[in-house]
Design a protein around this motif. Structure first.
Motif, PDB file in Angstrom:
ATOM      1  N   HIS A  29      -3.534 -11.511   8.346  1.00  0.00           N
ATOM      2  CA  HIS A  29      -2.078 -11.462   8.415  1.00  0.00           C
ATOM      3  C   HIS A  29      -1.598 -10.165   7.780  1.00  0.00           C
ATOM      4  O   HIS A  29      -1.951  -9.865   6.647  1.00  0.00           O
ATOM      5  CB  HIS A  29      -1.469 -12.657   7.692  1.00  0.00           C
ATOM      6  CG  HIS A  29      -1.943 -13.972   8.228  1.00  0.00           C
ATOM      7  ND1 HIS A  29      -1.491 -14.500   9.410  1.00  0.00           N
ATOM      8  CD2 HIS A  29      -2.860 -14.850   7.752  1.00  0.00           C
ATOM      9  CE1 HIS A  29      -2.097 -15.654   9.640  1.00  0.00           C
ATOM     10  NE2 HIS A  29      -2.941 -15.888   8.649  1.00  0.00           N
ATOM     11  N   SER A  30      -0.807  -9.424   8.519  1.00  0.00           N
ATOM     12  CA  SER A  30      -0.306  -8.168   7.970  1.00  0.00           C
ATOM     13  C   SER A  30       0.944  -8.432   7.126  1.00  0.00           C
ATOM     14  O   SER A  30       1.630  -9.431   7.297  1.00  0.00           O
ATOM     15  CB  SER A  30       0.005  -7.178   9.089  1.00  0.00           C
ATOM     16  OG  SER A  30       0.985  -7.719   9.947  1.00  0.00           O
ATOM     17  N   VAL A  31       1.204  -7.504   6.228  1.00  0.00           N
ATOM     18  CA  VAL A  31       2.376  -7.600   5.368  1.00  0.00           C
ATOM     19  C   VAL A  31       3.607  -7.241   6.191  1.00  0.00           C
ATOM     20  O   VAL A  31       3.596  -6.279   6.966  1.00  0.00           O
ATOM     21  CB  VAL A  31       2.227  -6.649   4.159  1.00  0.00           C
ATOM     22  CG1 VAL A  31       3.472  -6.633   3.307  1.00  0.00           C
ATOM     23  CG2 VAL A  31       1.004  -7.021   3.339  1.00  0.00           C
ATOM     24  N   ASP A  32       4.667  -8.011   6.005  1.00  0.00           N
ATOM     25  CA  ASP A  32       5.942  -7.748   6.682  1.00  0.00           C
ATOM     26  C   ASP A  32       6.355  -6.303   6.381  1.00  0.00           C
ATOM     27  O   ASP A  32       6.360  -5.881   5.224  1.00  0.00           O
ATOM     28  CB  ASP A  32       6.990  -8.733   6.147  1.00  0.00           C
ATOM     29  CG  ASP A  32       8.353  -8.547   6.786  1.00  0.00           C
ATOM     30  OD1 ASP A  32       8.806  -7.399   6.956  1.00  0.00           O
ATOM     31  OD2 ASP A  32       8.976  -9.574   7.092  1.00  0.00           O
ATOM     32  N   PRO A  33       6.693  -5.522   7.403  1.00  0.00           N
ATOM     33  CA  PRO A  33       7.053  -4.103   7.196  1.00  0.00           C
ATOM     34  C   PRO A  33       8.196  -3.903   6.191  1.00  0.00           C
ATOM     35  O   PRO A  33       8.179  -2.941   5.426  1.00  0.00           O
ATOM     36  CB  PRO A  33       7.460  -3.623   8.595  1.00  0.00           C
ATOM     37  CG  PRO A  33       6.749  -4.545   9.529  1.00  0.00           C
ATOM     38  CD  PRO A  33       6.671  -5.869   8.827  1.00  0.00           C
ATOM     39  N   LYS A  34       9.178  -4.802   6.165  1.00  0.00           N
ATOM     40  CA  LYS A  34      10.275  -4.676   5.191  1.00  0.00           C
ATOM     41  C   LYS A  34       9.754  -4.815   3.761  1.00  0.00           C
ATOM     42  O   LYS A  34      10.164  -4.083   2.867  1.00  0.00           O
ATOM     43  CB  LYS A  34      11.344  -5.746   5.452  1.00  0.00           C
ATOM     44  CG  LYS A  34      12.346  -5.371   6.535  1.00  0.00           C
ATOM     45  CD  LYS A  34      13.313  -6.492   6.817  1.00  0.00           C
ATOM     46  CE  LYS A  34      14.358  -6.620   5.745  1.00  0.00           C
ATOM     47  NZ  LYS A  34      15.410  -7.596   6.109  1.00  0.00           N
ATOM     48  N   ILE A  35       8.842  -5.744   3.572  1.00  0.00           N
ATOM     49  CA  ILE A  35       8.270  -5.949   2.235  1.00  0.00           C
ATOM     50  C   ILE A  35       7.461  -4.717   1.830  1.00  0.00           C
ATOM     51  O   ILE A  35       7.547  -4.238   0.700  1.00  0.00           O
ATOM     52  CB  ILE A  35       7.406  -7.228   2.195  1.00  0.00           C
ATOM     53  CG1 ILE A  35       8.304  -8.459   2.362  1.00  0.00           C
ATOM     54  CG2 ILE A  35       6.589  -7.302   0.921  1.00  0.00           C
ATOM     55  CD1 ILE A  35       7.561  -9.764   2.525  1.00  0.00           C
ATOM     56  N   ARG A  36       6.688  -4.181   2.767  1.00  0.00           N
ATOM     57  CA  ARG A  36       5.883  -2.992   2.474  1.00  0.00           C
ATOM     58  C   ARG A  36       6.779  -1.816   2.082  1.00  0.00           C
ATOM     59  O   ARG A  36       6.523  -1.132   1.091  1.00  0.00           O
ATOM     60  CB  ARG A  36       5.020  -2.607   3.673  1.00  0.00           C
ATOM     61  CG  ARG A  36       4.136  -1.385   3.402  1.00  0.00           C
ATOM     62  CD  ARG A  36       3.423  -0.886   4.644  1.00  0.00           C
ATOM     63  NE  ARG A  36       2.770  -1.942   5.385  1.00  0.00           N
ATOM     64  CZ  ARG A  36       1.495  -2.297   5.245  1.00  0.00           C
ATOM     65  NH1 ARG A  36       0.740  -1.664   4.370  1.00  0.00           N
ATOM     66  NH2 ARG A  36       0.978  -3.247   5.971  1.00  0.00           N
TER      67      ARG A  36
END
Length: 156
Positions: A29-36
């Motif tokens: 599962h990739s990290v949500d781009p907003k969170i990154r």
């Protein structure tokens, strides 16, 4: 010289997570781009703090009273026959380590206005001390799994 005799081992907080080997899936599962992006911006903002913004943090009066309660609790846990009686060297440094974590939490929360807000709140102190049981249980696991014998000499 053994590290445990000079107090070095006692200065660390330990994390010994349980292994997921045998229970993993192939799914990633990739990290949500907003969170990154938010995380990257936070780290960059903190790295941009200059030496004029770096100063001594203080704790508010309410947090200072709470810290005294936490310290008293910690002392009780180091008494003879208590669960940390044989780990006084490590346990005697735990409150100080958790106060430093409270300082880190404070900087993270207030990085954009740090020079105007140098006082750690009771809430932030409590959040750091909520990690106490995690670190105690992990330290005790390290002791058990490595046959490490905590050494009291050098406790300060």
């Amino acid at each position: 010289m053994e590290f445990k005799n000079c107090g070095l081992v006692a200065r660390f907080l330990y994390s010994l997570p349980h292994s997921n080997v045998g229970h993993r899936t192939c799914e990633s599962h990739s990290v949500d781009p907003k969170i990154r992006v938010n995380y990257e911006n936070l780290v960059l903002d903190i790295l941009k703090l200059n030496s004029e913004q770096m100063t001594v943090l203080k704790i508010c009066d309410e947090a200072a009273m709470q810290l005294k309660r936490y310290h008293k609790e910690a002392e009780l846990e180091m008494q003879d026959e208590a669960r940390l009686a044989n780990a006084k060297d490590w346990a005697s440094k735990l409150c100080g380590n958790l106060v430093r974590i409270a300082g880190i939490f404070h900087v993270i929360k207030n990085h954009s206005s740090l020079s105007q807000n140098l006082t750690i709140s009771k809430e932030t102190l409590d959040q750091a001390f909520n990690l106490k049981e995690y670190f105690v249980s992990n330290f005790l696991r390290v002791v058990e799994e490595t046959n490490y014998i905590p050494h009291e000499v050098g406790a300060k």
